[in-house]
Motif scaffolding. Sequence first.
Motif, PDB file in Angstrom:
ATOM      1  N   LYS A 184      -7.441  -4.371   4.072  1.00  0.00           N
ATOM      2  CA  LYS A 184      -6.003  -4.557   4.225  1.00  0.00           C
ATOM      3  C   LYS A 184      -5.258  -4.068   2.977  1.00  0.00           C
ATOM      4  CE  LYS A 184      -2.560  -8.063   5.489  1.00  0.00           C
ATOM      5  NZ  LYS A 184      -1.654  -7.907   4.327  1.00  0.00           N
ATOM      6  N   THR A 185      -5.732  -4.483   1.811  1.00  0.00           N
ATOM      7  CA  THR A 185      -5.085  -4.066   0.562  1.00  0.00           C
ATOM      8  C   THR A 185      -5.141  -2.561   0.395  1.00  0.00           C
ATOM      9  OG1 THR A 185      -5.663  -6.164  -0.504  1.00  0.00           O
ATOM     10  CG2 THR A 185      -5.106  -4.312  -1.946  1.00  0.00           C
ATOM     11  N   SER A 237      -5.435  -0.182   2.667  1.00  0.00           N
ATOM     12  CA  SER A 237      -4.581   0.533   3.618  1.00  0.00           C
ATOM     13  C   SER A 237      -3.115   0.393   3.245  1.00  0.00           C
ATOM     14  CB  SER A 237      -4.823   0.005   5.034  1.00  0.00           C
ATOM     15  OG  SER A 237      -4.531  -1.372   5.134  1.00  0.00           O
ATOM     16  N   GLU A 238      -2.708  -0.782   2.753  1.00  0.00           N
ATOM     17  CA  GLU A 238      -1.318  -0.986   2.344  1.00  0.00           C
ATOM     18  C   GLU A 238      -0.959  -0.110   1.144  1.00  0.00           C
ATOM     19  OE1 GLU A 238      -1.051  -5.169   1.665  1.00  0.00           O
ATOM     20  OE2 GLU A 238      -0.413  -5.609   3.712  1.00  0.00           O
ATOM     21  N   ILE A 239      -1.889  -0.010   0.200  1.00  0.00           N
ATOM     22  CA  ILE A 239      -1.647   0.820  -0.982  1.00  0.00           C
ATOM     23  C   ILE A 239      -1.532   2.287  -0.596  1.00  0.00           C
ATOM     24  CG2 ILE A 239      -2.743   1.693  -3.086  1.00  0.00           C
ATOM     25  CD1 ILE A 239      -3.818  -1.131  -3.533  1.00  0.00           C
ATOM     26  N   GLU A 240      -2.352   2.718   0.334  1.00  0.00           N
ATOM     27  CA  GLU A 240      -2.337   4.114   0.742  1.00  0.00           C
ATOM     28  C   GLU A 240      -1.034   4.472   1.452  1.00  0.00           C
ATOM     29  OE1 GLU A 240      -3.836   8.035   1.345  1.00  0.00           O
ATOM     30  OE2 GLU A 240      -4.088   6.437  -0.101  1.00  0.00           O
ATOM     31  N   VAL A 241      -0.521   3.552   2.241  1.00  0.00           N
ATOM     32  CA  VAL A 241       0.690   3.812   3.019  1.00  0.00           C
ATOM     33  C   VAL A 241       1.951   3.606   2.181  1.00  0.00           C
ATOM     34  CG1 VAL A 241       2.056   3.062   5.000  1.00  0.00           C
ATOM     35  CG2 VAL A 241      -0.428   3.269   5.210  1.00  0.00           C
ATOM     36  N   ASN A 242       1.932   2.572   1.343  1.00  0.00           N
ATOM     37  CA  ASN A 242       3.128   2.202   0.585  1.00  0.00           C
ATOM     38  C   ASN A 242       2.774   2.010  -0.891  1.00  0.00           C
ATOM     39  OD1 ASN A 242       5.492   1.199  -0.434  1.00  0.00           O
ATOM     40  ND2 ASN A 242       5.620  -0.563   0.933  1.00  0.00           N
ATOM     41  N   GLN A 243       3.182   2.937  -1.743  1.00  0.00           N
ATOM     42  CA  GLN A 243       2.851   2.895  -3.162  1.00  0.00           C
ATOM     43  C   GLN A 243       3.439   1.679  -3.875  1.00  0.00           C
ATOM     44  OE1 GLN A 243       0.842   5.260  -5.034  1.00  0.00           O
ATOM     45  NE2 GLN A 243       0.231   5.500  -2.912  1.00  0.00           N
ATOM     46  N   LYS A 303       3.329  -1.251  -2.989  1.00  0.00           N
ATOM     47  CA  LYS A 303       2.429  -2.398  -2.834  1.00  0.00           C
ATOM     48  C   LYS A 303       1.591  -2.631  -4.086  1.00  0.00           C
ATOM     49  CE  LYS A 303       3.087  -4.145   1.310  1.00  0.00           C
ATOM     50  NZ  LYS A 303       3.365  -5.577   1.527  1.00  0.00           N
ATOM     51  N   LYS A 304       1.356  -1.566  -4.851  1.00  0.00           N
ATOM     52  CA  LYS A 304       0.546  -1.716  -6.055  1.00  0.00           C
ATOM     53  C   LYS A 304       1.238  -2.614  -7.070  1.00  0.00           C
ATOM     54  CE  LYS A 304      -0.082   2.758  -6.633  1.00  0.00           C
ATOM     55  NZ  LYS A 304      -0.585   4.059  -7.143  1.00  0.00           N
ATOM     56  N   GLU A 315       3.176  -5.110  -6.364  1.00  0.00           N
ATOM     57  CA  GLU A 315       3.019  -6.488  -5.904  1.00  0.00           C
ATOM     58  C   GLU A 315       1.649  -7.034  -6.261  1.00  0.00           C
ATOM     59  OE1 GLU A 315       3.916  -6.884  -1.774  1.00  0.00           O
ATOM     60  OE2 GLU A 315       5.679  -5.603  -1.879  1.00  0.00           O
TER      61      GLU A 315
END
Length: 202
Positions: free
Chosen positions: A188-189, A191-197, A199-200, A202
């Motif tokens: 989950k982490t 995929s979130e980082i890959e889609v939305n920079q 997120k890192k 956070e």
Amino acid sequence: GKRKVIFLVGPTGSGKTTTIAKLAAKYFLHMGRMVSLYTTDNYKIAAVEQLKRYADTMDIPFYAVKDVKRLQEHLLRDGSELILVDTPGYNHKNPEFYNKIKQYRDAFGEKDQIENILILPATSSYSNLKSVIGAYETVAYKRIILTKLDEADYVSSIVELADMNSKTFAYFSLGQEVPFDIIPANKKTLSEIEVNQDKKKE
């Protein structure tokens, strides 16, 4: 009932020394495990001193070993349940690095459960990552700790290469602060980082 031994291996500048300090803090301070730090890196004096400072701050054993005999002597007196071993940043194009790691591994006995974990910076190019991942197959690693994730624009290259080579991720390192900037790896982490920079952060 076995003692866990982790060798952190990887190229120069991948972040091994900082990562090992983070893991030691995580397991000793947060989880109450008995942890010892070892280093076989006799080339970078500053890295040895840095790791010793971390160990002294946490009040855990630290050993800088120059040869296999000295390592065996320390192991006989070491009552820790987790041993973390920092290794030099060998040139992965020189096969001699495998022999050096094997020599230190052979110093451990039947009561030790040994694992090599490859440390890779997310900032490396696709071609370099591919070369390193292939070269370190000689040390029989299965898991990767991905460092410098906060500095990378994309992680698709390393994800692709890990999948192609049947490797899994153990932790993600997202900064220099010990012990906070490391988190357990999960899909989950990633995929979130890959889609939305963002997120890192956070």
